[in-house]
Design a protein around this motif. Structure first.
Motif, mmCIF file in Angstrom:
data_model
loop_
_atom_site.group_PDB
_atom_site.id
_atom_site.type_symbol
_atom_site.label_atom_id
_atom_site.label_comp_id
_atom_site.label_asym_id
_atom_site.label_seq_id
_atom_site.Cartn_x
_atom_site.Cartn_y
_atom_site.Cartn_z
ATOM 1 N N CYS A 95 4.135 13.915 -33.283
ATOM 2 C CA CYS A 95 4.302 14.237 -34.507
ATOM 3 C C CYS A 95 3.828 13.014 -35.444
ATOM 4 C CB CYS A 95 5.784 14.633 -34.675
ATOM 5 S SG CYS A 95 6.088 14.981 -36.438
ATOM 6 N N GLY A 150 5.869 20.157 -40.283
ATOM 7 C CA GLY A 150 7.425 20.143 -40.608
ATOM 8 C C GLY A 150 7.340 19.623 -42.123
ATOM 9 N N HIS A 197 13.107 20.518 -42.409
ATOM 10 C CA HIS A 197 14.141 19.499 -41.841
ATOM 11 C C HIS A 197 15.330 19.697 -42.912
ATOM 12 C CE1 HIS A 197 11.606 16.429 -39.478
ATOM 13 N NE2 HIS A 197 11.379 17.833 -39.086
ATOM 14 N N HIS A 224 15.166 22.574 -38.984
ATOM 15 C CA HIS A 224 15.326 21.592 -37.813
ATOM 16 C C HIS A 224 16.586 20.590 -38.359
ATOM 17 C CE1 HIS A 224 12.101 23.025 -35.635
ATOM 18 N NE2 HIS A 224 11.203 22.675 -36.505
ATOM 19 N N GLY A 296 13.672 21.297 -32.793
ATOM 20 C CA GLY A 296 12.458 20.624 -33.257
ATOM 21 C C GLY A 296 11.249 21.556 -32.903
ATOM 22 N N CYS A 297 10.038 20.934 -32.938
ATOM 23 C CA CYS A 297 8.844 21.847 -32.546
ATOM 24 C C CYS A 297 8.779 21.632 -31.082
ATOM 25 C CB CYS A 297 7.407 21.124 -33.297
ATOM 26 S SG CYS A 297 7.359 20.896 -34.677
ATOM 27 N N CYS A 306 10.239 17.962 -29.419
ATOM 28 C CA CYS A 306 10.933 17.141 -30.145
ATOM 29 C C CYS A 306 12.236 16.893 -30.167
ATOM 30 C CB CYS A 306 10.378 17.398 -31.951
ATOM 31 S SG CYS A 306 10.930 16.262 -32.998
HETATM 32 S S1 SF4 Z 1 10.571 18.647 -35.485
HETATM 33 FE FE1 SF4 Z 1 9.999 16.988 -34.757
HETATM 34 S S2 SF4 Z 1 7.802 17.422 -34.154
HETATM 35 FE FE2 SF4 Z 1 8.348 18.921 -35.571
HETATM 36 S S3 SF4 Z 1 7.728 18.267 -37.598
HETATM 37 FE FE3 SF4 Z 1 9.777 17.496 -37.498
HETATM 38 S S4 SF4 Z 1 9.954 15.620 -36.706
HETATM 39 FE FE4 SF4 Z 1 7.979 16.390 -36.387
#
Ligand code: SF4
Length: 339
Positions: A95, A150, A197, A224, A296-297, A306
């Protein structure tokens, strides 16, 4: 003297630095990093002024430099990171976090292309919506080889966003623009190839947080979650982390919404916004432990790659986002925390 800046140099999370062997050490309870987080780096830093962020311009720099999501981010040559990443089976995704800087868009494209060409890892970009005005920047990222993005909306309400990231701190970010870019990203990358997020504990009620998660879900973006951690030297260094019971309820609600098992509309809240009824029986969900793992992804196997070990708390404190499947004793602890 040559400046060590992106794209030739890039920061990695401490966990990534350990995993790639730049530093030695291991993580508490042997947590294994699966997603390699990289962060663009400029002398001027990030032009954002977000009140809670370790990278903010308004932050006093500590003895060891700036931290971000609680941990240090050492700087290494991109070349060497790529070399060390090749053949690391433990890593399932990479990422690239942009920062709000005029060169970030161009440098992100360069880093995506290099990683695409030289590794076989799927690539996410944590984008800076303030730098993105049209969807062609997103199309270019996709063409370069990123498959997910993200968007760190972070604050759950327009008022908190404005107060902590926007006009309230003289910062450049705008709530409506962040959601417009989320929509744009969904149309370029596809439904649920986008994640938002959100940080629990910035001053929102539980209802406000659950509504923001639902809003993301309706637009095609998973959530996330992060638990607020006071970064030393940031203007919010004295603000406490959210109580564990609050964080656990939000994790459960997120799981229910993102797994399409229920919705915010079916949940019930007390007058102060506290979540009192999930609209379904949650005993069996708690027992699986999965709602409390880091979201996460995903990596190639569809499981979260992630996992950001210890990004939300000190290793000596109760784990908030489990970077591994919680064990039976962890689940017993979680039950107590929820009581
Ligand atoms: S979940 Fe992790 S991999 Fe996905 S955008 Fe957020 S920080 Fe990056």
């Amino acid at each position: 003297m040559e400046q060590k800046v992106s794209p030739e140099f890039i920061q990695t999370s401490l966990a990534a630095s350990l995993t790639l062997g730049f530093q030695s050490g291991s993580f508490h309870r042997n947590a294994k990093l699966k997603g390699l987080n990289l962060l663009l780096h400029y002398e001027e830093g990030c032009l954002g002024k977000c009140h809670f962020c370790g990278l903010s311009r308004s932050r006093r720099e500590g003895r060891k430099g700036k931290t971000f999501i609680r941990v240090d981010w050492p700087l290494y040559p991109l070349e060497e990171i790529i070399e060390r990443t090749k053949g690391k089976d433990q890593i399932h995704r990479v990422c690239i976090s942009m920062v709000t800087h005029p060169k970030a868009l161009e440098d992100t494209l360069y880093v995506i292309q290099r990683l695409r060409r030289e590794t076989d890892l799927p690539i996410s970009v944590l984008i800076s919506p303030t730098l993105i005005q049209r969807d062609d920047s997103l199309v270019a990222m996709k063409k370069a080889g990123a498959d997910r993005v993200g968007i760190a909306i972070d604050a759950a309400t327009p008022q908190l966003f404005d107060q902590l990231r926007g006009k309230g701190v003289g910062g450049p970010h705008r709530w409506n623009h962040y959601w417009d870019v989320t929509q744009m990203a969904v149309s370029v990358f596809g439904r649920f190839y986008v994640g938002i997020h959100l940080i629990v504990g910035l001053g929102e009620t539980e209802k406000e947080m659950v509504d923001a998660i639902q809003q993301g879900q309706e637009r095609g973006a998973y959530t996330h979650l992060f638990s607020f951690f006071p970064e030393m030297g940031s203007p919010m260094e004295k603000h406490s982390s959210p109580p564990l019971d609050q964080y656990r309820r939000i994790q459960l609600a997120r799981w229910i919404i993102n797994e399409s098992l229920g919705s915010a509309g079916r949940m019930k809240f007390a007058e102060n916004g506290r979540l009192i009824d999930f609209g379904m029986d949650v005993e069996s969900l708690i027992q699986t432990g999965e709602p409390f793992m880091t979201s996460g992804c995903p990596g190639r196997n569809g499981k979260v790659a992630c996992n950001r070990p210890y990004g939300n708390e000190r290793p000596s404190a109760p784990i908030r986002n489990f970077p591994f499947m919680p064990e039976a004793e962890d689940i017993e602890e979680i039950k107590k925390q929820l009581e």
